[in-house]
Design a protein around this motif. Structure first.
Motif, PDB file in Angstrom:
ATOM      1  N   VAL A  75     -22.229 -38.497  68.950  1.00  0.00           N
ATOM      2  CA  VAL A  75     -21.672 -37.312  69.596  1.00  0.00           C
ATOM      3  C   VAL A  75     -20.295 -37.075  69.001  1.00  0.00           C
ATOM      4  O   VAL A  75     -19.498 -38.014  68.866  1.00  0.00           O
ATOM      5  CB  VAL A  75     -21.561 -37.500  71.120  1.00  0.00           C
ATOM      6  N   ALA A  76     -20.004 -35.834  68.628  1.00  0.00           N
ATOM      7  CA  ALA A  76     -18.711 -35.486  68.039  1.00  0.00           C
ATOM      8  C   ALA A  76     -17.974 -34.486  68.925  1.00  0.00           C
ATOM      9  O   ALA A  76     -18.603 -33.666  69.603  1.00  0.00           O
ATOM     10  CB  ALA A  76     -18.902 -34.896  66.640  1.00  0.00           C
ATOM     11  N   ASP A  77     -16.644 -34.580  68.900  1.00  0.00           N
ATOM     12  CA  ASP A  77     -15.836 -33.557  69.572  1.00  0.00           C
ATOM     13  C   ASP A  77     -14.498 -33.461  68.856  1.00  0.00           C
ATOM     14  O   ASP A  77     -14.189 -34.256  67.957  1.00  0.00           O
ATOM     15  CB  ASP A  77     -15.663 -33.868  71.059  1.00  0.00           C
ATOM     16  N   PHE A  78     -13.698 -32.460  69.252  1.00  0.00           N
ATOM     17  CA  PHE A  78     -12.395 -32.212  68.650  1.00  0.00           C
ATOM     18  C   PHE A  78     -11.346 -32.156  69.758  1.00  0.00           C
ATOM     19  O   PHE A  78     -11.582 -31.570  70.818  1.00  0.00           O
ATOM     20  CB  PHE A  78     -12.421 -30.918  67.841  1.00  0.00           C
ATOM     21  N   PHE A  79     -10.179 -32.754  69.505  1.00  0.00           N
ATOM     22  CA  PHE A  79      -9.158 -32.886  70.540  1.00  0.00           C
ATOM     23  C   PHE A  79      -7.797 -33.095  69.883  1.00  0.00           C
ATOM     24  O   PHE A  79      -7.675 -33.142  68.661  1.00  0.00           O
ATOM     25  CB  PHE A  79      -9.485 -34.094  71.431  1.00  0.00           C
ATOM     26  N   PHE A  80      -6.744 -33.232  70.693  1.00  0.00           N
ATOM     27  CA  PHE A  80      -5.463 -33.762  70.213  1.00  0.00           C
ATOM     28  C   PHE A  80      -4.798 -34.470  71.383  1.00  0.00           C
ATOM     29  O   PHE A  80      -5.001 -34.122  72.552  1.00  0.00           O
ATOM     30  CB  PHE A  80      -4.573 -32.684  69.593  1.00  0.00           C
ATOM     31  N   THR A  81      -4.045 -35.508  71.085  1.00  0.00           N
ATOM     32  CA  THR A  81      -3.589 -36.428  72.141  1.00  0.00           C
ATOM     33  C   THR A  81      -2.592 -35.794  73.099  1.00  0.00           C
ATOM     34  O   THR A  81      -2.456 -36.254  74.245  1.00  0.00           O
ATOM     35  CB  THR A  81      -2.961 -37.696  71.535  1.00  0.00           C
ATOM     36  N   THR A  82      -1.867 -34.763  72.666  1.00  0.00           N
ATOM     37  CA  THR A  82      -0.882 -34.131  73.538  1.00  0.00           C
ATOM     38  C   THR A  82      -1.456 -32.919  74.267  1.00  0.00           C
ATOM     39  O   THR A  82      -0.706 -32.190  74.923  1.00  0.00           O
ATOM     40  CB  THR A  82       0.359 -33.699  72.732  1.00  0.00           C
ATOM     41  N   CYS A  83      -2.743 -32.718  74.173  1.00  0.00           N
ATOM     42  CA  CYS A  83      -3.406 -31.580  74.822  1.00  0.00           C
ATOM     43  C   CYS A  83      -3.157 -31.635  76.335  1.00  0.00           C
ATOM     44  O   CYS A  83      -3.466 -32.640  76.982  1.00  0.00           O
ATOM     45  CB  CYS A  83      -4.903 -31.625  74.530  1.00  0.00           C
ATOM     46  N   PRO A  84      -2.630 -30.549  76.914  1.00  0.00           N
ATOM     47  CA  PRO A  84      -2.319 -30.568  78.350  1.00  0.00           C
ATOM     48  C   PRO A  84      -3.429 -30.001  79.231  1.00  0.00           C
ATOM     49  O   PRO A  84      -3.309 -30.007  80.445  1.00  0.00           O
ATOM     50  CB  PRO A  84      -1.087 -29.656  78.419  1.00  0.00           C
ATOM     51  N   SER A  85      -4.507 -29.515  78.604  1.00  0.00           N
ATOM     52  CA  SER A  85      -5.496 -28.775  79.391  1.00  0.00           C
ATOM     53  C   SER A  85      -6.878 -29.428  79.375  1.00  0.00           C
ATOM     54  O   SER A  85      -7.175 -30.306  80.187  1.00  0.00           O
ATOM     55  CB  SER A  85      -5.569 -27.321  78.892  1.00  0.00           C
ATOM     56  N   ILE A  86      -7.740 -29.046  78.407  1.00  0.00           N
ATOM     57  CA  ILE A  86      -9.138 -29.466  78.494  1.00  0.00           C
ATOM     58  C   ILE A  86      -9.405 -30.869  77.954  1.00  0.00           C
ATOM     59  O   ILE A  86     -10.365 -31.515  78.370  1.00  0.00           O
ATOM     60  CB  ILE A  86     -10.079 -28.456  77.801  1.00  0.00           C
ATOM     61  N   CYS A  87      -8.580 -31.366  77.039  1.00  0.00           N
ATOM     62  CA  CYS A  87      -8.872 -32.666  76.417  1.00  0.00           C
ATOM     63  C   CYS A  87      -8.933 -33.814  77.427  1.00  0.00           C
ATOM     64  O   CYS A  87      -9.856 -34.639  77.363  1.00  0.00           O
ATOM     65  CB  CYS A  87      -7.868 -32.989  75.317  1.00  0.00           C
ATOM     66  N   PRO A  88      -7.973 -33.935  78.348  1.00  0.00           N
ATOM     67  CA  PRO A  88      -8.086 -35.023  79.328  1.00  0.00           C
ATOM     68  C   PRO A  88      -9.375 -34.942  80.145  1.00  0.00           C
ATOM     69  O   PRO A  88      -9.989 -35.985  80.442  1.00  0.00           O
ATOM     70  CB  PRO A  88      -6.842 -34.815  80.209  1.00  0.00           C
ATOM     71  N   VAL A  89      -9.785 -33.724  80.496  1.00  0.00           N
ATOM     72  CA  VAL A  89     -11.035 -33.561  81.251  1.00  0.00           C
ATOM     73  C   VAL A  89     -12.229 -33.954  80.389  1.00  0.00           C
ATOM     74  O   VAL A  89     -13.136 -34.682  80.828  1.00  0.00           O
ATOM     75  CB  VAL A  89     -11.188 -32.100  81.735  1.00  0.00           C
ATOM     76  N   SER A 111     -14.309 -38.639  67.733  1.00  0.00           N
ATOM     77  CA  SER A 111     -13.419 -37.585  68.217  1.00  0.00           C
ATOM     78  C   SER A 111     -12.396 -37.287  67.128  1.00  0.00           C
ATOM     79  O   SER A 111     -11.581 -38.157  66.782  1.00  0.00           O
ATOM     80  CB  SER A 111     -12.723 -38.011  69.507  1.00  0.00           C
ATOM     81  N   HIS A 112     -12.442 -36.073  66.602  1.00  0.00           N
ATOM     82  CA  HIS A 112     -11.543 -35.662  65.515  1.00  0.00           C
ATOM     83  C   HIS A 112     -10.273 -35.044  66.097  1.00  0.00           C
ATOM     84  O   HIS A 112     -10.342 -34.070  66.849  1.00  0.00           O
ATOM     85  CB  HIS A 112     -12.215 -34.615  64.629  1.00  0.00           C
ATOM     86  N   THR A 113      -9.103 -35.580  65.739  1.00  0.00           N
ATOM     87  CA  THR A 113      -7.880 -34.923  66.150  1.00  0.00           C
ATOM     88  C   THR A 113      -7.620 -33.695  65.282  1.00  0.00           C
ATOM     89  O   THR A 113      -7.784 -33.741  64.056  1.00  0.00           O
ATOM     90  CB  THR A 113      -6.659 -35.843  66.084  1.00  0.00           C
ATOM     91  N   PHE A 168      -2.200 -25.517  69.973  1.00  0.00           N
ATOM     92  CA  PHE A 168      -3.460 -25.754  69.279  1.00  0.00           C
ATOM     93  C   PHE A 168      -4.610 -25.248  70.145  1.00  0.00           C
ATOM     94  O   PHE A 168      -4.592 -25.406  71.369  1.00  0.00           O
ATOM     95  CB  PHE A 168      -3.656 -27.244  68.986  1.00  0.00           C
ATOM     96  N   ILE A 169      -5.599 -24.657  69.498  1.00  0.00           N
ATOM     97  CA  ILE A 169      -6.743 -24.101  70.215  1.00  0.00           C
ATOM     98  C   ILE A 169      -8.022 -24.718  69.641  1.00  0.00           C
ATOM     99  O   ILE A 169      -8.170 -24.839  68.426  1.00  0.00           O
ATOM    100  CB  ILE A 169      -6.823 -22.565  70.069  1.00  0.00           C
ATOM    101  N   HIS A 170      -8.958 -25.113  70.521  1.00  0.00           N
ATOM    102  CA  HIS A 170     -10.232 -25.644  70.046  1.00  0.00           C
ATOM    103  C   HIS A 170     -11.285 -25.502  71.134  1.00  0.00           C
ATOM    104  O   HIS A 170     -10.965 -25.392  72.322  1.00  0.00           O
ATOM    105  CB  HIS A 170     -10.103 -27.113  69.644  1.00  0.00           C
ATOM    106  N   ASP A 171     -12.550 -25.501  70.703  1.00  0.00           N
ATOM    107  CA  ASP A 171     -13.653 -25.488  71.654  1.00  0.00           C
ATOM    108  C   ASP A 171     -13.762 -26.846  72.340  1.00  0.00           C
ATOM    109  O   ASP A 171     -13.402 -27.874  71.763  1.00  0.00           O
ATOM    110  CB  ASP A 171     -14.987 -25.189  70.942  1.00  0.00           C
ATOM    111  N   GLY A 172     -14.304 -26.834  73.542  1.00  0.00           N
ATOM    112  CA  GLY A 172     -14.455 -28.076  74.289  1.00  0.00           C
ATOM    113  C   GLY A 172     -15.866 -28.618  74.274  1.00  0.00           C
ATOM    114  O   GLY A 172     -16.300 -29.254  75.247  1.00  0.00           O
TER     115      GLY A 172
END
Length: 215
Positions: A75-89, A111-113, A168-172
């Motif tokens: 399973v792959a996803d995209f995120f960044f560690t300082t994301c304040p919105s969807i990444c923690p969820v 998980s690709h940063t 930064f903007i990305h799909d969840g």
């Protein structure tokens, strides 16, 4: 009357079993027909798009390539560690997937940063420790910006370096990939019901004949 009720129960049970016994998942992405000759006969096969070769570094500073995932469902996803919105969820939900399959060496999460400048190997390791993940089931990957943003397109995911507000903007989405590197499903990583479906679909995928043969 009893016979009628018994018959109704049997029909309902059969319908429930039939609906729950899905044996294959769709193959997503582009496809093209390829004609070839086999034993003197013309045969047309369908060739599906696959995830191309890549080279990134994980939270342990190990080099991870496409070959690292040979013979594995992932399973792959995209995120960044300082994301304040969807990444923690997303990653709280991904922990359910991790816990379900962490004992299966033929399964991985990657998980690709999308912020490789900030998300260095030590930062990714600290993030992994905070999540409570260890071992090689779940890799947090850092590559160049261009490599990361390019491979996102192969996963049919949209990422954007920064919007006018400097964010930064990305799909969840969580993307399910089979052992042949083909896309088999997309799931909203912020929706627990979708993540539950992902777990069920991974089990379906593991049971597919092609997947079993690729072990």
């Amino acid at each position: 009357m009893k016979n009628l009720i018994g018959l109704l129960v049997i029909v309902l049970l059969y319908s429930a079993c039939k609906s729950n016994n899905q044996t294959t998942l769709p193959i997503l992405g582009n496809r093209q027909p390829v004609t070839k000759t086999v034993d003197g006969k013309t045969v047309t096969d369908t060739v599906y798009s696959t995830i191309p070769e890549f080279k990134f570094v994980n939270q342990y500073a190990d080099t991870i390539t496409g070959k690292s995932l040979d013979g594995k469902i992932y399973v792959a996803d995209f995120f960044f560690t300082t994301c304040p919105s969807i990444c923690p969820v997303m990653h709280r939900n991904m922990l359910n997937v991790y816990q379900e399959f962490k004992a299966d060496d033929n399964f991985r999460i990657i998980s690709h940063t999308i912020d490789p400048k900030y998300d260095t190997v030590p930062v990714l390791k600290k993030y992994a420790d905070k999540l409570g993940i260890s071992g090689n089931t779940w890799w947090l990957l850092q590559g160049t910006k261009d490599e990361t943003y390019q491979i996102a397109k192969n996963y049919l995911v949209s990422v954007q370096e920064k919007n006018p507000q400097g964010e930064f903007i990305h799909d969840g989405y969580f993307i399910l990939v089979d052992k042949q590197k083909r896309l088999r499903g997309t799931y909203d990583g912020t929706d627990p019901a979708q993540v539950t479906k992902l777990i069920a679909d991974i089990k379906i995928l593991r049971a597919e004949p092609d997947e079993a043969a690729a072990k």
